[in-house]
Motif scaffolding. Structure first.
Motif, PDB file in Angstrom:
ATOM      1  N   GLU A  52       5.693  -6.606   8.665  1.00  0.00           N
ATOM      2  CA  GLU A  52       5.850  -5.313   9.347  1.00  0.00           C
ATOM      3  C   GLU A  52       6.803  -4.362   8.608  1.00  0.00           C
ATOM      4  OE1 GLU A  52       8.770  -8.210  10.859  1.00  0.00           O
ATOM      5  OE2 GLU A  52       6.597  -8.274  10.841  1.00  0.00           O
ATOM      6  N   ALA A  53       7.664  -4.891   7.750  1.00  0.00           N
ATOM      7  CA  ALA A  53       8.596  -4.056   6.983  1.00  0.00           C
ATOM      8  C   ALA A  53       7.977  -3.555   5.674  1.00  0.00           C
ATOM      9  CB  ALA A  53       9.869  -4.835   6.685  1.00  0.00           C
ATOM     10  N   GLY A  54       6.820  -4.097   5.299  1.00  0.00           N
ATOM     11  CA  GLY A  54       6.173  -3.707   4.047  1.00  0.00           C
ATOM     12  C   GLY A  54       6.190  -4.853   3.042  1.00  0.00           C
ATOM     13  N   TRP A  55       5.955  -4.543   1.781  1.00  0.00           N
ATOM     14  CA  TRP A  55       5.911  -5.534   0.713  1.00  0.00           C
ATOM     15  C   TRP A  55       7.317  -5.973   0.329  1.00  0.00           C
ATOM     16  CZ3 TRP A  55       1.687  -7.934  -0.691  1.00  0.00           C
ATOM     17  CH2 TRP A  55       0.441  -7.308  -0.573  1.00  0.00           C
ATOM     18  N   PRO A  72       1.292   1.788  -6.691  1.00  0.00           N
ATOM     19  CA  PRO A  72       1.661   1.111  -5.435  1.00  0.00           C
ATOM     20  C   PRO A  72       0.746  -0.085  -5.167  1.00  0.00           C
ATOM     21  CG  PRO A  72       1.301   3.472  -5.074  1.00  0.00           C
ATOM     22  CD  PRO A  72       0.860   3.172  -6.467  1.00  0.00           C
ATOM     23  N   LEU A  73       1.290  -1.102  -4.530  1.00  0.00           N
ATOM     24  CA  LEU A  73       0.453  -2.207  -4.077  1.00  0.00           C
ATOM     25  C   LEU A  73      -0.403  -1.714  -2.913  1.00  0.00           C
ATOM     26  CD1 LEU A  73       2.996  -5.177  -4.126  1.00  0.00           C
ATOM     27  CD2 LEU A  73       1.344  -4.517  -5.863  1.00  0.00           C
ATOM     28  N   PRO A  74      -1.604  -2.234  -2.764  1.00  0.00           N
ATOM     29  CA  PRO A  74      -2.477  -1.753  -1.679  1.00  0.00           C
ATOM     30  C   PRO A  74      -1.976  -2.174  -0.310  1.00  0.00           C
ATOM     31  CG  PRO A  74      -3.451  -3.644  -2.758  1.00  0.00           C
ATOM     32  CD  PRO A  74      -2.215  -3.293  -3.546  1.00  0.00           C
ATOM     33  N   THR A  75      -2.367  -1.438   0.693  1.00  0.00           N
ATOM     34  CA  THR A  75      -2.084  -1.799   2.078  1.00  0.00           C
ATOM     35  C   THR A  75      -3.054  -2.893   2.493  1.00  0.00           C
ATOM     36  OG1 THR A  75      -1.352   0.435   2.558  1.00  0.00           O
ATOM     37  CG2 THR A  75      -1.927  -0.943   4.439  1.00  0.00           C
ATOM     38  N   PRO A  76      -2.574  -4.026   3.000  1.00  0.00           N
ATOM     39  CA  PRO A  76      -3.479  -5.099   3.416  1.00  0.00           C
ATOM     40  C   PRO A  76      -4.411  -4.656   4.549  1.00  0.00           C
ATOM     41  CG  PRO A  76      -1.242  -5.896   3.264  1.00  0.00           C
ATOM     42  CD  PRO A  76      -1.177  -4.399   3.147  1.00  0.00           C
ATOM     43  N   LEU A  77      -5.493  -5.379   4.719  1.00  0.00           N
ATOM     44  CA  LEU A  77      -6.472  -5.068   5.750  1.00  0.00           C
ATOM     45  C   LEU A  77      -5.912  -5.245   7.157  1.00  0.00           C
ATOM     46  CD1 LEU A  77      -9.687  -6.711   4.295  1.00  0.00           C
ATOM     47  CD2 LEU A  77      -9.173  -4.274   4.475  1.00  0.00           C
TER      48      LEU A  77
END
Length: 81
Positions: A52-55, A72-77
């Motif tokens: 929930e805080a991000g990568w 940027p790393l992608p946002t997970p599904l």
């Protein structure tokens, strides 16, 4: 997916894992805070985890390299059926 960003145009946020391109190497790393108000480039020491805080990663191996680009790393599904 967005384009790679030149480090000379914009730097990634401190301590946020991103893809880095340095010479012929592409990997996950970050601009790591080194606790004295400055930062250094570092390669990720662990597999990135998303919550929930991000990568985040467990730490970085600080190294003497200068990446040319970052992404940027992608946002997970998330919870997809």
């Amino acid at each position: 997916m967005s384009e790679w960003i030149k480090c000379s145009d914009e730097l990634p946020p401190i301590d946020v894992p991103v893809f880095l391109q340095a010479g012929g190497i592409t990997g996950i790393g970050a601009r790591a805070d080194i606790n004295d108000g400055s930062w250094a480039w570092g390669w990720a020491l662990s597999t990135p985890i998303f919550d929930e805080a991000g990568w985040y990663v467990e730490g970085y191996e600080l190294d003497d390299f200068e990446p040319s680009h970052w992404h940027p790393l992608p946002t997970p599904l998330g919870d997809q059926p």
